[in-house]
Design a protein around this motif. Structure first.
Motif, PDB file in Angstrom:
ATOM      1  N   SER A 540     -31.080  39.172   3.866  1.00 33.05           N
ATOM      2  CA  SER A 540     -32.545  39.274   3.919  1.00 33.05           C
ATOM      3  C   SER A 540     -33.218  37.993   4.391  1.00 33.05           C
ATOM      4  N   ALA A 541     -32.438  36.953   4.742  1.00 29.38           N
ATOM      5  CA  ALA A 541     -33.010  35.640   5.031  1.00 29.38           C
ATOM      6  C   ALA A 541     -33.961  35.659   6.218  1.00 29.38           C
ATOM      7  N   ILE A 551     -39.546  31.456  12.951  1.00 26.28           N
ATOM      8  CA  ILE A 551     -38.921  30.932  11.740  1.00 26.28           C
ATOM      9  C   ILE A 551     -38.279  29.590  12.074  1.00 26.28           C
ATOM     10  N   THR A 552     -38.591  28.569  11.285  1.00 25.71           N
ATOM     11  CA  THR A 552     -37.985  27.248  11.468  1.00 25.71           C
ATOM     12  C   THR A 552     -36.826  27.088  10.494  1.00 25.71           C
ATOM     13  N   ILE A 553     -35.701  26.674  11.021  1.00 26.30           N
ATOM     14  CA  ILE A 553     -34.523  26.470  10.181  1.00 26.30           C
ATOM     15  C   ILE A 553     -34.050  25.024  10.319  1.00 26.30           C
ATOM     16  N   THR A 554     -33.468  24.506   9.258  1.00 21.82           N
ATOM     17  CA  THR A 554     -32.893  23.163   9.254  1.00 21.82           C
ATOM     18  C   THR A 554     -31.391  23.280   9.466  1.00 21.82           C
ATOM     19  N   SER A 600     -34.984  34.451  20.473  1.00 20.25           N
ATOM     20  CA  SER A 600     -34.786  33.239  21.271  1.00 20.25           C
ATOM     21  C   SER A 600     -34.741  32.034  20.344  1.00 20.25           C
ATOM     22  N   ARG A 601     -34.019  31.021  20.747  1.00 25.30           N
ATOM     23  CA  ARG A 601     -33.934  29.797  19.961  1.00 25.30           C
ATOM     24  C   ARG A 601     -34.552  28.641  20.739  1.00 25.30           C
ATOM     25  N   LYS A 608     -33.701  20.457  13.693  1.00 23.67           N
ATOM     26  CA  LYS A 608     -34.604  21.587  13.466  1.00 23.67           C
ATOM     27  C   LYS A 608     -34.520  22.561  14.636  1.00 23.67           C
ATOM     28  N   LEU A 609     -34.595  23.841  14.289  1.00 22.83           N
ATOM     29  CA  LEU A 609     -34.499  24.900  15.288  1.00 22.83           C
ATOM     30  C   LEU A 609     -35.506  25.981  14.947  1.00 22.83           C
TER      31      LEU A 609
END
Length: 755
Positions: A540-541, A551-554, A600-601, A608-609
Motif C-alpha cells: 500500500s506504500a 511521491i518523494t522517496i528517500t 516516471s522517475r 531523493k527521487l
C-alpha cells in the motif's frame, strides 16, 4: 616575500635604529568597511604575535615543505585611545550598556593586522594577518584585553557533500578499450569547496543559476545533479590530455583527438515562455578560431537545454559551433529542428573567448528573441518567428547536454529576464590561486556534510601539496612540482650573524632519510552493472488516486539517476529478473491488473527521487503483484570501493648509501590511482634521499616581508659557516613595547652540496 623590490623598506628593516609600527583593526559591524568607532585598536596594542606554520602528514624528522598553512594572532590591549572616554577594557566589556559594542557579537569578528616601519618615505605597512576573533578576555584587575584570532580557514564553514561521481569499474580496469578516463583532479575538489563558501577561483554562478559545470579537472555539475558520462573518446590516452589550461584553471579538452559529452539535469524545471519575462542565459568560455577540427564523435554541440529530453521530447535550445567558427542557436520541437539562427563568427587562430547567448521565447506571440556576447561585445537583440516549440516537461527538471567539441570551461545556464548589465565587459578577477593537482581520482569519496577545510586538507595531503590562506586572507593551493620549482629561485633574504641572527643551531640526522616508500590506494568506482536502488516496501506504500500523483522517496544511498519512464509488467513477469525499472499496477479494490498507468522517475537530490504517477482511471491503483507482494523497483548505478593495491617505490642510490629507510604513506581516500601515486612517490624519494639539516627556533630580527615558503640564506662565517640555503616553514613574529619586532623561524635547510 612581500615588497621585495622596495629599497626604502629594506633599509628600514636593516637599520640599526628601527621604528616598528602596528595597525590592528576589527570589523565590529561586519560590513567589510572597518568603520566602527572602535575598529582601530592600534593605539592600545601593547603586544602582538602572529604565528604561521606548515603542518603536514609526514614524520617531523622529514621536515618536507608540504602541508596546510595555519596562522594565529594573539594581541594584548591596554590603555586608552585618545578619543575614548574610558580605557579599552571597559570599552570592550560585553556587560557595559554604555560600551559601543554592547549587544554586538565580539567573537568571530573579522580582524586584520599590519606591521611595518617608519621609513624615509613615511610609514610602510605590510599585512601580516587576516582572520577573525576566536576569544576575547577582559581583565578588570589590570584593565587589559587579551585577544586571540585564527586565520581565514574559518570561512570554509558550509557543510560539504561531494556529489556521487566516479568512472565505471569496467573503464577503470581497461581504459584503453574504453578510450577515455572520467577522472577528477584535486583542483576540481578544492574549487568545489571554495565555491560553496563564496570564494570564486573562476566566474561565480549567476543569480538564479539553473546549471553549471566548471570543467576544472572534472565534469560533474557545480550546480545540477544526476550526471551521466554519455561518451568520451581520446584517440591516444598517452598523448591526448583530457584537460588543458584554460582562462581559469583547467578546461575540458576538445578537438580532432578528444571529446567529452555529458548528460545532466538542472536544479529546477526549464520553462521557456512560462511568463512574459522568462528568459535564459547561456554562458561559457571556448577556445575557437576561424578553422576548427572536431573529433568524429562530436557534432558541434556546446550546450543544450531541454524541457524534457534533447531532440526526443519537449523543447530544446541548443548552442553549437561549426568547424568554420560560426556560433549558432537552434530550437527543436521534440526531434524536429524548427529554427537555426547565426550568432557571431570567430576568425583567425584559435584563442579563448567568453561567449554568452540570451534567449527569450514568447509562447503567446510565437517569437524568439536572442542576443549574443563575445569578449564583452554585445550584439543588438534580434527577434525571429518560432511557432513550433513544445513546452512538455512531465514535471521534471530541465535536462542539459554539454560537450567539449572544442576546449571549454565555465559553462552555465541561468534565468535572466534581461541580459546582464555590462555583460562581459568586466572580466572576473580570481579570488583564489588554485594549482592543477598532481593527483587524479577515479571517483569522489563519499563525503556528506563534511567540514570544508578538512575536505581540502585531505585532498591536498593525498599529493603532499601546500594549501592555506596568506597574510591578506587569499587562498592558495600549490602542488609539489610547483613548490619544488619555486625552491630553485634566488633567496629573498640573506641573514647574517652580524646583522640578523641572534643564535643558530643546526642538527642533521639520518632519520630524515626515506628511500623506500610504500602506499596503498583504492579507487572509488561506479558499477557498470546496475544495482537495485529502491523498491516499494509495502503493497500500500504507493497507493495513488485518479489523476497525477507525485511521491518523494528517500534512497538508501546516494546515486545518480537519469530521467526514466518505468516499464509496466504483468503479474506473471514478476519479480523482474532484469535491471529494468518496472512496476505492476492493480485496481486497489478488485486486484485486477491495470495496464494504462504510467510512472516516471526524476531525481531531485543525490538521495531523493520523485515518482510521478499518472492514473487515468476513476479508481485508486496499487503497485503490487498480489495482496502480499509490492511491485515497483528502481535500478541504477552503485558506487563502491575497488580493489586495494599496495605498491613500493625505491631510490636505490640512497639505499646503497644509507640503507633501507621506509616511509609508509598514510592511507588517504583521495589517493586512488597508481600513476598518480607513483608521481607523488617519485617526488618524495628525490626530496628525502639524503639527510636534511634542520634549523628550529632560529631567532632573527623581525622582517614583516618574510612569508612561508620563502627561501633565505644564513651566513655565520665565524661560527657554523655558510651560506646555508633554507626554506621558511614556520614564522613566529612578535612585536612588543619592550622588545620591538622579532622573528623566530623554523627552517628546512638544503643539503650543503646544493648551493
Amino acid at each position: 616575500m612581500q615588497r621585495p623590490d622596495d629599497p626604502t623598506l629594506a633599509a628600514a628593516v636593516d637599520s640599526p635604529t628601527r621604528h616598528p609600527l602596528v595597525s590592528l583593526r576589527a570589523d565590529w559591524s561586519r560590513d567589510g568597511t572597518y568603520s566602527h568607532a572602535l575598529s582601530d585598536l592600534s593605539d592600545v596594542t601593547r603586544d602582538v604575535t602572529v604565528e604561521r606554520s606548515l603542518t603536514g602528514d609526514l614524520p617531523p624528522e622529514c621536515t618536507l615543505v608540504e602541508g596546510y598553512a595555519t596562522a594565529k594572532l594573539t594581541a594584548g590591549l591596554g590603555g586608552q585611545r585618545p578619543s575614548d572616554p574610558r580605557d579599552i577594557a571597559r570599552m570592550l566589556s560585553p556587560f557595559r550598556s554604555d560600551s559601543p559594542l554592547y549587544g554586538l557579537p565580539e567573537v568571530d569578528t573579522p580582524i586584520t593586522c599590519d606591521l611595518g616601519f617608519t621609513t624615509d618615505a613615511g610609514p610602510a605597512m605590510l599585512r601580516q594577518f587576516t582572520g577573525s576573533t576566536r576569544s576575547l578576555a577582559v581583565s578588570s584587575a589590570d584593565r587589559t584585553v587579551s585577544m586571540e584570532s585564527l586565520d581565514q580557514a574559518g570561512r570554509l564553514r558550509v557543510p560539504i557533500s561531494l556529489p556521487p561521481d566516479a568512472e565505471m569499474d569496467a573503464m577503470n580496469a581497461d581504459p584503453e578499450y574504453w578510450g577515455f578516463r572520467w577522472l577528477v583532479n584535486t583542483q576540481w575538489i578544492v574549487d568545489y569547496v571554495l565555491r560553496r563558501n563564496g570564494i570564486f577561483f573562476s566566474p561565480p554562478p549567476r543569480p538564479n543559476c539553473l546549471w553549471a559545470v566548471t570543467c576544472h579537472g572534472g565534469m560533474a555539475p557545480d550546480i545540477g545533479y544526476s550526471h551521466e558520462y554519455w561518451n568520451g573518446r581520446a584517440n591516444n590516452l598517452a598523448t591526448d590530455p583530457l584537460y588543458i589550461p584554460g582562462v581559469y584553471g583547467l578546461a575540458a579538452n576538445g578537438g580532432p583527438n578528444v571529446v567529452a559529452i555529458v548528460n545532466t539535469y538542472m536544479v529546477a524545471p526549464f520553462t521557456p515562455g512560462l511568463t512574459s519575462d522568462t528568459a535564459h542565459l547561456f554562458e561559457f568560455y571556448i577556445k575557437a578560431g576561424g578553422t576548427n577540427a572536431f573529433h568524429p564523435f562530436a557534432d558541434g554541440l556546446v550546450i543544450s537545454a531541454s524541457t524534457y529530453s534533447r531532440q526526443f521530447n519537449g523543447g530544446t535550445f541548443e548552442i553549437d559551433i561549426t568547424t568554420a567558427g560560426q556560433l549558432t542557436l537552434s530550437a527543436y520541437n521534440a526531434a524536429t529542428k524548427t529554427l537555426t539562427v547565426n550568432g557571431p563568427k570567430f576568425s583567425g587562430a584559435a584563442a579563448w573567448h567568453a561567449v554568452g547567448c540570451w534567449v527569450k521565447y514568447d509562447a503567446h506571440a510565437g517569437t524568439l528573441t536572442h542576443q549574443w556576447m563575445v569578449d564583452g561585445v554585445v550584439t543588438p537583440p534580434a527577434t525571429v518567428p518560432l511557432t513550433s516549440f513544445s513546452l512538455y516537461a512531465d514535471g521534471g527538471n530541465g535536462e542539459v547536454w554539454a560537450a567539449s567539441t572544442l576546449p571549454v570551461q565555465c559553462m552555465q545556464v541561468s534565468l535572466a529576464p534581461t541580459p546582464p548589465a555590462n555583460w562581459g565587459k568586466i572580466p572576473h578577477v580570481s579570488q583564489a590561486d588554485v594549482d592543477t593537482g598532481l593527483n587524479w581520482l577515479a571517483g569522489l569519496p563519499d563525503v556528506v556534510n563534511g567540514d570544508g577545510w578538512q575536505v581540502i586538507r585531505d585532498a591536498v595531503a593525498a599529493e603532499y601539496g601546500i594549501v592555506g590562506f596568506d597574510e591578506s586572507g587569499r587562498f592558495s593551493f600549490v602542488n609539489r612540482d610547483t613548490a619544488r620549482a619555486r625552491a630553485t629561485a634566488a633567496p629573498v633574504r640573506s641573514l647574517t650573524s652580524a646583522v640578523s641572527l641572534s643564535d643558530l643551531t643546526v642538527s642533521t640526522a639520518v632519520d630524515s632519510v626515506r628511500n623506500v616508500i610504500t602506499a596503498e590506494y583504492t579507487p572509488r568506482l561506479q558499477t557498470h552493472d546496475p544495482v537495485k536502488v529502491w523498491e516499494s516496501p509495502a503493497v500500500s506504500a504507493l497507493d495513488s488516486p485518479p489523476g497525477t500523483t507525485t511521491i518523494t522517496i528517500t534512497l538508501p544511498f546516494r546515486t545518480q539517476l537519469t530521467r526514466y519512464q518505468l516499464t509496466s509488467l504483468p503479474p506473471t513477469s514478476w519479480p523482474s529478473t532484469s535491471d529494468t525499472d518496472a512496476f505492476i499496477s492493480l485496481n486497489r479494490d478488485t486486484g485486477a491488473r491495470v495496464s494504462n498507468v504510467t510512472v516516471s522517475r526524476y531525481q531531485t537530490a543525490d538521495d531523493k527521487l520523485q515518482l510521478r504517477i499518472s492514473n487515468p482511471n476513476s479508481f485508486w491503483v496499487r503497485f503490487a503483484r498480489d495482496s502480499a507482494t509490492p511491485a515497483l523497483v528502481i535500478w541504477g548505478p552503485g558506487f563502491v570501493s575497488g580493489s586495494t593495491t599496495k605498491q613500493t617505490w625505491t631510490n636505490t642510490a640512497s639505499v646503497s648509501t644509507y640503507g633501507q629507510r621506509v616511509l609508509s604513506l598514510p592511507n588517504n581516500e583521495y589517493r586512488q590511482q597508481g600513476d598518480s601515486a607513483a608521481a607523488i612517490a617519485g617526488s618524495l624519494l628525490t626530496d628525502l634521499a639524503a639527510p636534511v639539516p634542520v634549523l628550529s627556533d632560529v631567532p632573527v630580527v623581525g622582517d614583516p616581508r618574510l612569508e612561508l615558503a620563502d627561501i633565505v640564506t644564513l651566513s655565520d662565517p665565524d661560527g657554523l659557516g655558510g651560506p646555508i640555503r633554507a626554506h621558511v616553514i614556520g614564522i613566529r613574529r612578535a612585536l612588543s613595547d619592550t622588545d620591538g619586532l622579532s622573528d623566530t623561524l623554523t627552517l628546512r635547510a638544503e643539503p650543503p652540496n646544493r648551493g
